[in-house]
Design an enzyme around this catalytic site. Sequence first.
Site, short mmCIF file in Angstrom:
data_model
loop_
_atom_site.label_atom_id
_atom_site.label_comp_id
_atom_site.label_asym_id
_atom_site.label_seq_id
_atom_site.Cartn_x
_atom_site.Cartn_y
_atom_site.Cartn_z
CB CYS A 232 6.56 7.64 -2.56
SG CYS A 232 6.98 8.81 -4.12
CB ALA A 233 3.18 9.55 2.24
N GLY A 236 3.37 5.72 5.91
CA GLY A 236 3.70 6.94 6.48
C GLY A 236 4.91 6.84 7.76
N GLY A 237 5.86 6.07 7.69
CA GLY A 237 6.74 5.72 8.59
C GLY A 237 7.80 7.09 8.57
CE LYS A 238 12.52 6.32 4.59
NZ LYS A 238 11.57 5.12 4.34
CG ASP A 256 1.49 6.07 -1.84
OD1 ASP A 256 2.76 6.15 -1.21
OD2 ASP A 256 1.00 5.00 -2.43
CG ASP A 278 -4.05 17.53 3.79
OD1 ASP A 278 -4.85 16.77 3.65
OD2 ASP A 278 -4.12 18.58 3.30
CG ASP A 301 11.06 6.54 0.85
OD1 ASP A 301 12.07 6.38 0.69
OD2 ASP A 301 10.52 6.05 1.77
CB CYS A 354 15.32 0.95 0.91
SG CYS A 354 13.93 0.38 0.04
#
Length: 403
Positions: A232-233, A236-238, A256, A278, A301, A354
């Site tokens: 669940c990008a 893309g923070g993580k 995503d 990718d 996430d 979160c």
Amino acid sequence: MRLHRNLVFATIDALSDIFNEGNYADKVIEKTLKRDKRWGSRDRSFIAETVYEIVRWKRLYTEIAEVKAPYSRENLFRVFAVWATLRGVTLPDWKQIEPTPSRKIKGKFDELSRIRKYRESVPDWMDELGVKELGEKVWEKEIHALNEQAPVVLRVNTLNTTRDNLRSVLNDEGIKAEPVKGYPYALQLEERSNVFRTEAFKKGFFEVQDANSQLVAEFLDVKPGMRVVDTCAGAGGKTLHIAALMENKGQIIATDIYENKLKELKRRAKRAHAHNIDPRSIESTKVIKKLYGTADRVLIDAPCSGLGVLSRNPDAKWKLQPEFIEKIKITQAEILNTYSRIVKDGGKLVYATCSILPSENQGQVEKFLASEHGKDFKLIKDKKLLSSESGYDGFYMAILQKN
């Protein structure tokens, strides 16, 4: 503090957009700040901070002002007068602002402050849910902490620089930042400032990322050369943090359902010099099925209520509904069941949210482990991070290993 008419009017317009049109506070503020090129950083921070503060304390302030939705401009000026009175700001003699009974406002504030749902400015259902899930004592501390303004924390991008060098470069640009103890990649700003305009940002030296959020990629226990799937990008923070921890070696497949978020990830990855990502848009179930049994590490996430990040998204208190939380829990369970199949034998999976609600966190992990889909997994460890204990966002993460 002297109030300037155009700044106050811009604040009222922004509040109307958020309260009456249901628009997101961050987007409204971003748009509002572009209204007048002559505004300096002080003017902009007055608008942004005042809007966020009134959004945060909406229930308390509207109760004191004795106004209800939908909010006319006249009523929003009354709410603004409550904010100003409680902040000790002298109100100007404008026709929009009626004579303000400051003693009455302060008296009402003292009276309502004895009741938690007003004192912490939350809807009834949220207050009840917090008590039910966390217990009176923990919820009391947690909702108080989540009403504090979130600090600005940067994550150093180790592909391009070191934490010490980033700190020194920022210092040369007039921005003071301190290392955060216990968070090896974090620097916290001493004063809020627009870091996106710095040369350090343009060179990809850092990302803005909450300190507790930075612990998720570390928890995944990645090594250079692995195959990792971030399911669940989003933007893309993580994912970018994982790329740095893998030293650009190996492969990260970032999936995503929202293609526009993956486009943003591509932009960010280019700036960060992260070359092993990718991005793949989930247009059908085939995208995920192709990955079954192939990954050393999988990060979920998961979408969640976001109750752990209220300090940076105060308007979520008024947008969230109990029905949404029930629906999202069904989605979380489905995602865990499906995406866990990407992990290869001996591989590991991190489930993270979160949220601070046990029903979205350890409750989901327990349910998964007891199910047919989770029978080959075991819990290695989990971590519950509360704002009231850390001063950063509320998070949950669990690492599971496939036998």
